[in-house]
Write a protein that holds these residues in place. Structure first.
Motif, short mmCIF file in Angstrom:
data_model
loop_
_atom_site.label_atom_id
_atom_site.label_comp_id
_atom_site.label_asym_id
_atom_site.label_seq_id
_atom_site.Cartn_x
_atom_site.Cartn_y
_atom_site.Cartn_z
N GLY A 272 0.78 -1.23 0.00
CA GLY A 272 0.00 0.00 0.00
C GLY A 272 0.80 1.27 0.00
O GLY A 272 0.30 2.34 -0.37
N ASP A 273 2.09 1.21 0.40
CA ASP A 273 2.92 2.42 0.37
C ASP A 273 3.67 2.57 -0.95
O ASP A 273 4.45 3.50 -1.12
CB ASP A 273 3.89 2.44 1.54
N TYR B 127 -8.32 4.31 1.30
CA TYR B 127 -7.73 5.03 0.16
C TYR B 127 -6.31 5.43 0.50
O TYR B 127 -6.04 5.99 1.57
CB TYR B 127 -8.56 6.28 -0.14
N GLY B 128 -5.40 5.10 -0.40
CA GLY B 128 -4.00 5.39 -0.17
C GLY B 128 -3.36 6.12 -1.33
O GLY B 128 -4.05 6.68 -2.19
N TYR C 213 -7.56 0.92 -1.84
CA TYR C 213 -6.95 -0.36 -1.53
C TYR C 213 -7.87 -1.49 -2.01
O TYR C 213 -9.01 -1.26 -2.41
CB TYR C 213 -6.69 -0.48 -0.04
N VAL D 122 -8.78 -3.35 6.46
CA VAL D 122 -8.56 -3.07 5.04
C VAL D 122 -7.37 -3.88 4.54
O VAL D 122 -6.35 -4.00 5.24
CB VAL D 122 -8.30 -1.57 4.81
N SER D 123 -7.49 -4.45 3.35
CA SER D 123 -6.35 -5.08 2.70
C SER D 123 -5.56 -4.00 1.98
O SER D 123 -5.95 -3.54 0.90
CB SER D 123 -6.81 -6.14 1.69
N LYS D 124 -4.46 -3.58 2.56
CA LYS D 124 -3.71 -2.45 2.02
C LYS D 124 -2.67 -2.90 1.02
O LYS D 124 -1.46 -2.76 1.22
CB LYS D 124 -3.09 -1.64 3.15
N ARG D 125 -3.16 -3.49 -0.06
CA ARG D 125 -2.33 -3.83 -1.19
C ARG D 125 -3.04 -3.38 -2.45
O ARG D 125 -4.26 -3.19 -2.48
CB ARG D 125 -2.02 -5.33 -1.27
N TYR D 126 -2.25 -3.24 -3.51
CA TYR D 126 -2.78 -2.92 -4.83
C TYR D 126 -2.47 -4.09 -5.76
O TYR D 126 -1.32 -4.53 -5.85
CB TYR D 126 -2.14 -1.64 -5.37
N ASP E 1 -10.43 3.55 6.26
CA ASP E 1 -9.08 3.89 5.79
C ASP E 1 -8.82 3.10 4.52
O ASP E 1 -7.92 2.27 4.43
CB ASP E 1 -8.06 3.53 6.87
#
Length: 517
Positions: A72-73, A445-446, A451, A461-465, A443
């Motif tokens: 996600g980063d 949107y990154g 996400y 949230v699954s913080k991957r793309y 949370d």
């Protein structure tokens, strides 16, 4: 009421069209911008800019191959060590969409696509068919025989549907980037989808291996040359994403047009042979090109539609991001697509009561990858479910299988933002509202846009793309902001000449007016 033959007209008016103003290319790791204010067009422009940032972050700068996913980063060190033909195709069509929406210049897009095409020309393929293997190292282009995550063995496979998405992207490039048309065409000409087509069943296989794999396989060759080892299953359901491979094969003259009518809208409801499926279908038999077809449909909460296999959004609506099914099939797809969207909304907001909707396979907030969908919209009995607890509904199958009491409630619902982008053409107001609510309440949107999924009960949230999911979002946004740019290559030429007439002749067993209730 929205015109069935032009279901995006409302969205076109909504977005005021002509939205191709130049936007500076975003930095790879820039933070997300503030929540969009003002017009829907402004929101879509921001979503496009941020989504493109995640697509660009997945790409190895040396090979031009997009990794399967990234953290996600957007840290390049967190790119996956594997990619597929679908992922590479998603990057190609996303680059065209980014150019058309002003996110990159024509020269930048050309250079990016040229690098990818050069690598594709060097990748190991199955030479007789011209098909690509399912997994490569995005940094080197090497075919994978060991899975980089855990070191397990990979038995190189050639998937019909994954090669379909790459071929579709190459077709987009051939039409949209004239300077690279020759290179894209050279790759396309060697791809023969006839290798997958079983004439005895009038269906395509899931794919094949060059060497016999563990488990079930079937030695043979539908073309010429040495035997390959086919999957033991065919893609038998009609309203699923593998139809992109079918369309491309028919358009190229590699698969006969009768194949279009060789898959199941639903199974024949007579008797108990298909009692393991979700419900007993309604409909009637019709004959097209000498092929008898049961034009079956499922009923769901006052709606009637042709189901997908599992009940997910991408099965039904990824293909029309590119192929204008709703224009070519006024008595079939033009009715079914908006109805399918309406059914997903009905489930999320009313039946399950999550307050949000849009269910499709995605990265799981609890870890790993999982199919999500609406159980009752799929032919498969268990289907894909919308919650982590796998809550399903069993309406029974007449006297063959008694109905079970409906569930008293649903558990932790998992919503996938890319599903709203797939719905944008058919329910623009609902889709934009759902996305705005997800962004406001979680949370979700990154720096690279939405996400991959949200557990709307716990907020996890699954913080991957994922390249596939971001690629679907980018395609929908490109079409909305740039006059259906990714549909244009298919509105003329072999696809229009050979596939469109098949859609025009078919009539699904659906009430007039589709999703209108």
């Amino acid at each position: 009421m929205r015109s069935r033959s032009h279901p995006f007209r409302t969205a076109a008016v909504l977005l005021a069209l002509g939205l191709t103003a130049t936007v500076a290319p975003p930095a790879a790791a820039a933070p997300p911008t503030a929540a969009p204010a003002g017009s829907p067009a402004a929101a879509l422009r921001q979503y496009a800019a941020d989504t493109w940032r995640s697509m660009a972050a997945m790409v190895d700068p040396g090979t031009g191959l997009a990794a399967d996913n990234v953290g996600g980063d957007l840290d390049p060190a967190d790119r996956a060590g594997y990619t597929s033909p679908t992922n590479v195709g998603a990057y190609l069509w996303s680059t065209v969409a980014a150019r058309e929406t002003g996110l990159v210049s024509a020269g930048q897009a050309r250079d990016r696509i040229a690098r990818t095409l050069a690598t594709l020309s060097r990748l190991e393929v199955h030479e007789p068919s011209g098909m690509y293997y399912n997994w490569y190292d995005p940094a080197t282009g090497a075919k994978l025989t060991t899975w980089p995550v855990d070191g397990s063995a990979v038995h190189p496979f050639l998937s019909s549907v994954d090669n379909g998405w790459l071929a579709m992207a190459l077709t987009v490039v051939r039409q949209a980037v004239p300077e690279l048309a020759g290179r894209a065409d050279a790759l396309l000409r060697r791809m023969d989808f006839g290798y997958y087509y079983d004439p005895a069943q009038r269906q395509i296989r899931g794919g094949f291996w060059v060497e016999p794999p563990p488990g079930c396989s079937l030695a043979g060759n539908y073309r010429t040359g040495p035997d390959v080892f086919y999957t033991c299953h065919h893609y038998g359901a009609f309203n699923t994403e593998p139809r992109i491979a079918s369309y491309l094969g028919i358009a190229a003259g590699q698969i006969p047009p009768e194949h279009y009518f060789g898959t199941y809208r639903t199974f024949d409801p007579e008797g108990c042979d298909w009692a393991w499926t979700e419900q007993r279908a309604v409909g009637q038999w019709r004959t097209y090109l000498g092929v008898r077809v049961f034009e079956g449909a499922y009923r769901y909460r006052g709606l009637q539609l042709v189901p997908s296999w599992g009940g997910s959004m991408f099965e039904a609506l990824m293909v029309p991001l590119f192929v204008p099914e709703d224009r070519w099939g006024p008595r079939s797809w033009a009715v079914n697509h908006p109805t399918y969207v309406r059914a997903q909304i009905e489930h999320g907001l009313r039946e399950a009561g999550y307050g949000y909707w849009g269910f499709s396979p995605a990265n799981d907030p609890d870890g790993g990858y999982r199919e999500y969908g609406v159980d009752q919209l799929g032919m498969d009995g268990p289907g894909y479910t919308s919650d982590q607890e796998r809550t399903s509904v069993d309406p029974g199958y007449g006297e063959c299988r008694p109905a079970q009491p409906p569930p008293s409630g649903y558990g932790r619902g998992v919503v996938t933002p890319h599903a709203s982008f797939l719905a944008l053409r058919y329910a623009p107001d609902d889709a934009l509202r759902n996305l705005a609510n997800l962004r406001r309440d979680f949370d979700a949107y990154g720096p690279g846009g939405f996400y991959d999924s949200v557990d709307v009960t716990t907020g996890r949230v699954s913080k991957r793309y994922l390249a596939l999911d971001q690629g679907m979002a980018m395609a929908a946004l490109g079409n909305a902001l740039a006059h259906d740019v990714l549909r244009r290559p298919f509105e003329q030429g072999p696809m229009q000449q050979r596939v469109a007439p098949l859609m025009r002749m078919e009539e699904f067993s659906l009430p007039h007016g589709g999703g209108q209730r």
